[in-house]
Scaffold this motif. Structure first.
Motif, PDB file in Angstrom:
ATOM      1  N   TRP A 139      31.572  19.217  13.614  1.00  0.00           N
ATOM      2  CA  TRP A 139      31.351  19.699  14.623  1.00  0.00           C
ATOM      3  C   TRP A 139      30.656  18.827  15.760  1.00  0.00           C
ATOM      4  O   TRP A 139      30.935  19.063  16.908  1.00  0.00           O
ATOM      5  CB  TRP A 139      30.311  21.133  14.586  1.00  0.00           C
ATOM      6  CG  TRP A 139      31.021  22.085  13.879  1.00  0.00           C
ATOM      7  CD1 TRP A 139      31.131  22.395  12.526  1.00  0.00           C
ATOM      8  CD2 TRP A 139      31.861  23.304  14.608  1.00  0.00           C
ATOM      9  NE1 TRP A 139      31.956  23.586  12.406  1.00  0.00           N
ATOM     10  CE2 TRP A 139      32.170  24.139  13.598  1.00  0.00           C
ATOM     11  CE3 TRP A 139      32.072  23.533  16.025  1.00  0.00           C
ATOM     12  CZ2 TRP A 139      33.164  25.085  14.006  1.00  0.00           C
ATOM     13  CZ3 TRP A 139      33.087  24.515  16.200  1.00  0.00           C
ATOM     14  CH2 TRP A 139      33.239  25.231  15.440  1.00  0.00           C
ATOM     15  N   ILE A 140      30.162  17.869  15.432  1.00  0.00           N
ATOM     16  CA  ILE A 140      29.468  16.754  16.353  1.00  0.00           C
ATOM     17  C   ILE A 140      30.493  16.058  16.960  1.00  0.00           C
ATOM     18  O   ILE A 140      30.422  15.831  17.975  1.00  0.00           O
ATOM     19  CB  ILE A 140      28.540  15.921  15.456  1.00  0.00           C
ATOM     20  CG1 ILE A 140      27.859  15.074  16.574  1.00  0.00           C
ATOM     21  CG2 ILE A 140      29.289  15.167  14.421  1.00  0.00           C
ATOM     22  CD1 ILE A 140      26.650  15.555  17.300  1.00  0.00           C
ATOM     23  N   GLU A 141      31.792  15.943  16.119  1.00  0.00           N
ATOM     24  CA  GLU A 141      33.028  15.065  16.970  1.00  0.00           C
ATOM     25  C   GLU A 141      33.566  15.885  17.987  1.00  0.00           C
ATOM     26  O   GLU A 141      33.790  15.558  18.876  1.00  0.00           O
ATOM     27  CB  GLU A 141      33.967  14.530  15.735  1.00  0.00           C
ATOM     28  CG  GLU A 141      33.362  13.757  14.669  1.00  0.00           C
ATOM     29  CD  GLU A 141      34.017  13.599  13.726  1.00  0.00           C
ATOM     30  OE1 GLU A 141      34.149  12.484  12.943  1.00  0.00           O
ATOM     31  OE2 GLU A 141      34.961  14.484  13.146  1.00  0.00           O
ATOM     32  N   ARG A 144      31.216  15.980  21.144  1.00  0.00           N
ATOM     33  CA  ARG A 144      31.348  14.820  21.895  1.00  0.00           C
ATOM     34  C   ARG A 144      32.704  14.939  22.618  1.00  0.00           C
ATOM     35  O   ARG A 144      32.507  14.313  23.979  1.00  0.00           O
ATOM     36  CB  ARG A 144      31.313  13.572  20.741  1.00  0.00           C
ATOM     37  CG  ARG A 144      29.889  13.255  20.388  1.00  0.00           C
ATOM     38  CD  ARG A 144      29.812  11.774  19.682  1.00  0.00           C
ATOM     39  NE  ARG A 144      28.388  11.629  19.195  1.00  0.00           N
ATOM     40  CZ  ARG A 144      28.199  11.159  18.033  1.00  0.00           C
ATOM     41  NH1 ARG A 144      29.032  11.703  16.895  1.00  0.00           N
ATOM     42  NH2 ARG A 144      26.884  11.136  17.567  1.00  0.00           N
ATOM     43  N   TRP A 156      27.433  27.910  17.563  1.00  0.00           N
ATOM     44  CA  TRP A 156      27.246  26.869  16.562  1.00  0.00           C
ATOM     45  C   TRP A 156      26.618  26.959  15.379  1.00  0.00           C
ATOM     46  O   TRP A 156      25.910  28.177  15.118  1.00  0.00           O
ATOM     47  CB  TRP A 156      26.162  25.780  17.568  1.00  0.00           C
ATOM     48  CG  TRP A 156      26.762  24.967  19.062  1.00  0.00           C
ATOM     49  CD1 TRP A 156      26.740  25.638  20.065  1.00  0.00           C
ATOM     50  CD2 TRP A 156      27.705  24.156  18.967  1.00  0.00           C
ATOM     51  NE1 TRP A 156      27.351  25.029  21.097  1.00  0.00           N
ATOM     52  CE2 TRP A 156      28.294  24.132  20.290  1.00  0.00           C
ATOM     53  CE3 TRP A 156      28.185  23.165  17.947  1.00  0.00           C
ATOM     54  CZ2 TRP A 156      29.118  22.899  20.708  1.00  0.00           C
ATOM     55  CZ3 TRP A 156      29.210  22.169  18.294  1.00  0.00           C
ATOM     56  CH2 TRP A 156      29.489  22.169  19.925  1.00  0.00           C
ATOM     57  N   LEU A 160      24.834  19.857  13.154  1.00  0.00           N
ATOM     58  CA  LEU A 160      26.482  19.706  13.556  1.00  0.00           C
ATOM     59  C   LEU A 160      27.258  18.596  12.758  1.00  0.00           C
ATOM     60  O   LEU A 160      28.548  18.346  12.964  1.00  0.00           O
ATOM     61  CB  LEU A 160      26.417  19.081  14.653  1.00  0.00           C
ATOM     62  CG  LEU A 160      25.709  19.744  15.878  1.00  0.00           C
ATOM     63  CD1 LEU A 160      25.701  19.149  17.279  1.00  0.00           C
ATOM     64  CD2 LEU A 160      26.232  21.431  16.080  1.00  0.00           C
ATOM     65  N   TYR A 161      26.680  18.241  11.556  1.00  0.00           N
ATOM     66  CA  TYR A 161      27.195  17.260  10.807  1.00  0.00           C
ATOM     67  C   TYR A 161      28.225  17.928   9.559  1.00  0.00           C
ATOM     68  O   TYR A 161      28.051  17.526   8.521  1.00  0.00           O
ATOM     69  CB  TYR A 161      26.554  16.168  10.168  1.00  0.00           C
ATOM     70  CG  TYR A 161      26.243  15.250  11.408  1.00  0.00           C
ATOM     71  CD1 TYR A 161      26.806  13.992  11.534  1.00  0.00           C
ATOM     72  CD2 TYR A 161      25.212  15.521  12.463  1.00  0.00           C
ATOM     73  CE1 TYR A 161      26.492  13.209  12.721  1.00  0.00           C
ATOM     74  CE2 TYR A 161      24.889  14.706  13.385  1.00  0.00           C
ATOM     75  CZ  TYR A 161      25.505  13.586  13.657  1.00  0.00           C
ATOM     76  OH  TYR A 161      25.348  12.847  14.660  1.00  0.00           O
ATOM     77  N   ASN A 352      21.917  18.879  18.905  1.00  0.00           N
ATOM     78  CA  ASN A 352      22.045  17.798  17.743  1.00  0.00           C
ATOM     79  C   ASN A 352      20.558  17.687  17.368  1.00  0.00           C
ATOM     80  O   ASN A 352      19.936  16.576  16.826  1.00  0.00           O
ATOM     81  CB  ASN A 352      22.437  16.437  18.475  1.00  0.00           C
ATOM     82  CG  ASN A 352      22.831  15.684  17.064  1.00  0.00           C
ATOM     83  OD1 ASN A 352      23.221  15.933  16.161  1.00  0.00           O
ATOM     84  ND2 ASN A 352      22.822  14.280  17.503  1.00  0.00           N
ATOM     85  N   ARG A 355      19.372  16.541  13.761  1.00  0.00           N
ATOM     86  CA  ARG A 355      19.518  15.312  13.275  1.00  0.00           C
ATOM     87  C   ARG A 355      18.305  14.341  13.373  1.00  0.00           C
ATOM     88  O   ARG A 355      18.059  13.536  12.528  1.00  0.00           O
ATOM     89  CB  ARG A 355      20.635  14.546  14.338  1.00  0.00           C
ATOM     90  CG  ARG A 355      21.140  13.142  13.889  1.00  0.00           C
ATOM     91  CD  ARG A 355      21.960  13.167  12.413  1.00  0.00           C
ATOM     92  NE  ARG A 355      22.710  11.930  12.500  1.00  0.00           N
ATOM     93  CZ  ARG A 355      23.384  11.751  11.345  1.00  0.00           C
ATOM     94  NH1 ARG A 355      23.623  12.550  10.497  1.00  0.00           N
ATOM     95  NH2 ARG A 355      24.019  10.420  11.057  1.00  0.00           N
TER      96      ARG A 355
END
Length: 520
Positions: A139-141, A144, A156, A160-161, A352, A355
């Motif tokens: 999801w982080i990708e 971005r 979400w 996010l990883y 994020n 993180r």
């Protein structure tokens, strides 16, 4: 072309035959000849929970969805063995759900990454912006890439990883769920490899039964290799607010008021403040100074506090005063006097936020440890009783972790997906999610797991609560978990994975097999 296909079939055959050998192999259709990579199977037996360690006999690193289809077609056509298959994304399962004891684990991160953003142009009417994303992408990708065009998914998870396919196989919830529904309510289309090896495109209008089955289906019906995710305009900044309470009823009342304001509020979560660790540990990602120094009482007579988080998106549009919106909303809340704090952050940093907490936990040696988590959906009518039941089992002075508690709206969830929600009167629109997110030592983890099992069973009997990201000790317990929805779930299994090959780590269906010869 025929030669390449033949080589791939031989390669899969080598992989299957290796299951009876005394060694463990990693095998990919791109790797001709088995490789003795013990580390691959060791990794595939490990997850974030560090509670169960079921080692597979082989690991497949596919280069395309067709590779997965070939493997499952082969296994489905031959009932010669007990071989099962689990898809592993980011390895963030807690109870071995993505493990396959003596079977095959498919590492989804080996699929070529693919993120295609389709932005609606002006004048295109009702067309929607969306992203076509491979199931093994994070999801982080996606965040971005979509932000480069000023877009983002609507719903979400806090962290996010995680992979797209992994969260869609469960639900995918966070503080936006009250407004936009879970992630599974924001999917336009899926590409799925069923347990029979069929590569199928499905949507709300095409192959609808498979589409609904896979969403929240715990990996039982197919492996998601691609998803079409709904996008919306992304805000530039977020006004992030925290308010503290010393009364549970007031805390929940204000949360329910906030989720009734989707036209003003974009995110609502909350957590229980048990001790200094839970206060300061959860503040790492909140970069504003909080002059909040609560009295936690004594070990014999502890005092507990509660915190509401809410956020308002700032699109930098003329005529929109985010500060005024926050002030108007806050004025209607009943938090402790002078115990409200706010900060403005970028949209990316807000999403994020966990993180930063991960980095802190890694630095303290509390990330790569057992995580005996418990997540429950609780009816509104039973949330106080559930909180009391939970707190009777916890010692605030030594609890390491976080207890999330916040409301969701039932009508934001589709009724045809595989997710199980608590039964409730039609008029009871609100339900709660409670997440007991603990870190533990290896010596205490099994005691905690047993305690969570007792809480889950008691909560099910007393208030009708249901587990989210569930782990049940037997197929009979799973039938109880699904209740009146069991027959539909079992029928879908017989239709899309009749040999019960997929996701053995869930422990829902035993592998069906007979002794026959292996077809060539």
């Amino acid at each position: 072309m025929e030669f390449a296909l033949f080589c791939t079939k031989v390669n899969i055959l080598i992989l299957l035959l290796s299951l009876s050998a005394p060694y463990k192999f990693i095998q990919s259709p791109m790797d001709f000849g088995p490789l003795n990579l013990h580390q691959a199977t060791k990794t595939a037996s490990l997850d974030f929970g560090r509670i169960l360690f079921n080692s597979p006999s082989a690991v497949l690193r596919p280069q395309s969805p067709q590779d997965i289809s070939l493997l499952l077609s082969f296994l489905s056509a031959s009932s010669f063995s007990r071989v099962t298959v689990a898809a592993r994304g980011a390895g963030h399962s807690v109870h071995g759900q993505a493990q396959a004891l003596d079977g095959i684990v498919i590492e989804m991160d080996s699929l070529p990454p693919s993120i295609e953003i389709h932005k609606k142009s002006e004048g295109e009417g009702e067309l929607l912006s969306y992203a076509d994303v491979s199931g093994g992408a994070l999801w982080i990708e996606l965040l971005r890439e979509s932000l480069k065009l000023g877009l983002a998914p609507r719903s979400w998870t806090d962290y996010l990883y995680l992979t797209i396919g992994g969260t869609l196989s469960n639900g995918g919830i966070s503080g936006q769920t009250f407004k936009h529904g879970p992630q599974i309510s924001n999917v336009l289309q899926l590409e799925v490899v069923t347990g029979k090896g069929e590569l199928v495109t499905c949507s709300p209008t095409t192959n609808t039964e498979l589409f609904n089955a896979v969403l929240g289906g715990l990996g039982q019906f197919g492996i998601i290799t691609k998803a079409r995710i709904l996008l919306q305009e992304a805000p530039e900044k977020v006004k992030w607010v925290r308010a503290f309470y010393d009364d549970f009823h007031t805390f929940t009342k204000d949360q329910e008021m906030l989720v009734s304001m989707p036209h003003l509020v974009d995110y609502v979560e909350g957590f229980i403040v048990l001790n200094e660790q839970s206060l300061h540990g959860s503040s790492i990602a909140f970069p504003a100074h909080m002059d909040f120094n609560p009295d936690f009482g004594t070990k014999a007579s502890p005092k507990i506090y509660y915190c509401i988080e809410f956020a308002v998106h700032d699109y930098n549009m003329k005529g929109t005063n985010v500060e005024q919106v926050v002030e108007d909303v806050s004025r209607q809340m009943s938090y402790m006097p002078s115990c409200i704090y706010s900060v403005e952050v970028s949209y990316f940093d807000f999403l994020n936020r966990v993180r930063m907490e991960e980095m802190s936990l890694r630095g303290r040696g509390l990330w790569d440890v057992p995580h005996p988590w418990l997540n429950m959906f609780v009816p509104k009518s039973g949330i106080t009783q559930f909180k009391d039941l939970l707190m009777d089992t916890i010692s605030p002075d030594n609890f390491e972790g976080l207890i999330l508690i916040y409301p969701l709206l039932r009508d934001k969830w589709g009724t045809n997906t595989s997710v199980v929600l608590p039964e409730a009167p039609r008029a009871d629109r609100v339900m709660y999610v409670v997440g007991v997110l603990r870190s533990a030592s290896p010596g205490s983890v099994h005691e905690i797991v047993r305690g969570h099992r007792r809480i889950a069973e008691a909560a099910g009997e007393l208030v009708g609560a249901k587990q989210y990201l569930a782990h049940q000790p037997s197929p009979a317990k799973w039938r109880g978990h699904f209740g009146r929805r069991w027959d539909r779930f079992a029928d879908r299994k017989s239709r899309f994975d009749p040999n019960c090959i997929l996701s053995p780590g869930q422990g829902i269906f035993p592998r069906v097999y007979t002794a026959t010869s292996l077809p060539i």
